[in-house]
Design a protein around this motif. Structure first.
Motif, mmCIF file in Angstrom:
data_model
loop_
_atom_site.group_PDB
_atom_site.id
_atom_site.type_symbol
_atom_site.label_atom_id
_atom_site.label_comp_id
_atom_site.label_asym_id
_atom_site.label_seq_id
_atom_site.Cartn_x
_atom_site.Cartn_y
_atom_site.Cartn_z
ATOM 1 N N LEU A 135 0.728 -1.240 0.001
ATOM 2 C CA LEU A 135 -0.294 -0.035 -0.041
ATOM 3 C C LEU A 135 0.871 1.242 -0.186
ATOM 4 N N ARG A 193 -6.060 8.083 1.901
ATOM 5 C CA ARG A 193 -6.991 7.941 3.100
ATOM 6 C C ARG A 193 -6.835 6.464 3.562
ATOM 7 N N GLU A 194 -6.871 5.528 2.614
ATOM 8 C CA GLU A 194 -6.395 4.096 2.943
ATOM 9 C C GLU A 194 -5.220 4.125 3.930
ATOM 10 N N TYR A 195 -4.446 4.814 3.132
ATOM 11 C CA TYR A 195 -2.879 4.433 3.616
ATOM 12 C C TYR A 195 -2.595 5.259 4.991
ATOM 13 N N LYS A 197 -5.028 5.422 7.487
ATOM 14 C CA LYS A 197 -5.622 4.792 8.525
ATOM 15 C C LYS A 197 -4.557 3.479 8.757
#
Length: 293
Positions: A135, A193-195, A197
């Protein structure tokens, strides 16, 4: 004068390098030259000092300096780019440190090699991004490409530089010490945003395993690994993603002036190189061979 040895050969540990002239390093730092430039200028000027070890640097003539550069070209085969860097290091001493006028120093410079940048197709970029499973690595590659960043700009990004509301990324202290804004893709916002979190970066957007900035070497390794996995045969560096971003913008009709601003180019001629690699119009031209039976 001492005989020129290959500057790429490391000195023996017991050999002490010559001390740089007073004010040389201080002035480089005061003028806020990048660490990379400071290292290059210091190294090249140190070699210049070594060559003229038996001379008073303040009394060296332009002809002697020209002869030194010519000897480097003939004996070592320095590139045009390195020749310019060495001239700049020497000029910095005489013009900035000693305060002499530019008229005093006039070394012939090589014509800049006009090599076309390596550019990936959109398909190849998509392949690179999709084949990268990690990621953080995917975010790094996506950020460089989708925002047209230099590698140094990427690793200097802070969490606070991401403006998802305005869909902009703020670049501070970029090349030429100029701040600017660049694009923030909607897809990148979701990915970041995924990263965030998963990794919870504190200061720098991309931090190393032990905290602090991510290294430029690690960025290069990520690109190299993705290129190998994707089976792309071109010589691809992180900067190729920036080139590809600019070329793709031009091919989809973005005004060259806007591309210049996004990339942070001071000289519009630097941006115009992408007109030579953009293929949207070129691909429409029909070869006369295709009319043959």
């Amino acid at each position: 004068m001492t005989k020129i040895s290959n500057p790429y050969v490391q000195r023996p540990a017991e050999t002490q390098p010559l001390k740089l002239p007073d004010g040389f390093l201080d002035l480089l730092q005061q003028k806020r030259y990048s660490m990379s430039t400071i290292k290059i200028y210091s190294s090249y000027f140190s070699q210049f000092q070594e060559y003229f070890a038996n001379y008073d640097l303040k009394q060296i003539s332009t002809d002697q300096i020209n002869s030194y550069i010519v000897e480097l070209i003939n004996n070592i085969g320095i590139s045009a780019s390195q020749q310019n860097q060495r001239i700049n290091a020497i000029k910095f001493y005489y013009e900035k440190v000693l305060g002499r006028t530019k008229a005093y120093y006039n070394v012939e410079r090589p014509k800049k090699e006009r090599k076309l940048p390596t550019v990936l197709s959109k398909h190849e970029v998509n392949l690179l991004l999709n084949i990268t499973g990690n990621l953080k690595h995917k975010c790094i590659l996506t950020t460089i490409y989708s925002s047209g960043l230099r590698r140094s700009e990427l690793i200097n990004l802070k969490v606070e530089d991401i403006d998802s509301t305005r869909r902009l990324i703020r670049i501070t202290g970029a090349k030429g010490k100029k701040d600017r804004h660049t694009l923030l893709s909607e897809k990148l916002i979701l990915l970041l945003r995924e990263y965030y979190k998963a990794y919870r970066p504190k200061v720098w957007l991309f931090e190393g395993q032990k905290g602090g900035k991510y290294s430029t070497t690690s960025v290069a390794k990520i690109v190299r690994s993705a290129v190998i996995k994707a089976g792309i045969q071109k010589h691809v560096t992180p900067h190729c993603l920036r080139h590809s971003f600019a070329t793709h913008l031009l091919e989809q009709g973005t005004n060259l002036r806007y591309i210049q601003e996004i990339l942070g180019h001071e000289d519009p001629k630097t941006t115009q190189i992408y007109t030579r690699v953009a293929t949207n119009e070129l691909s429409k031209i029909r070869s006369p061979l295709d009319d043959f039976d």
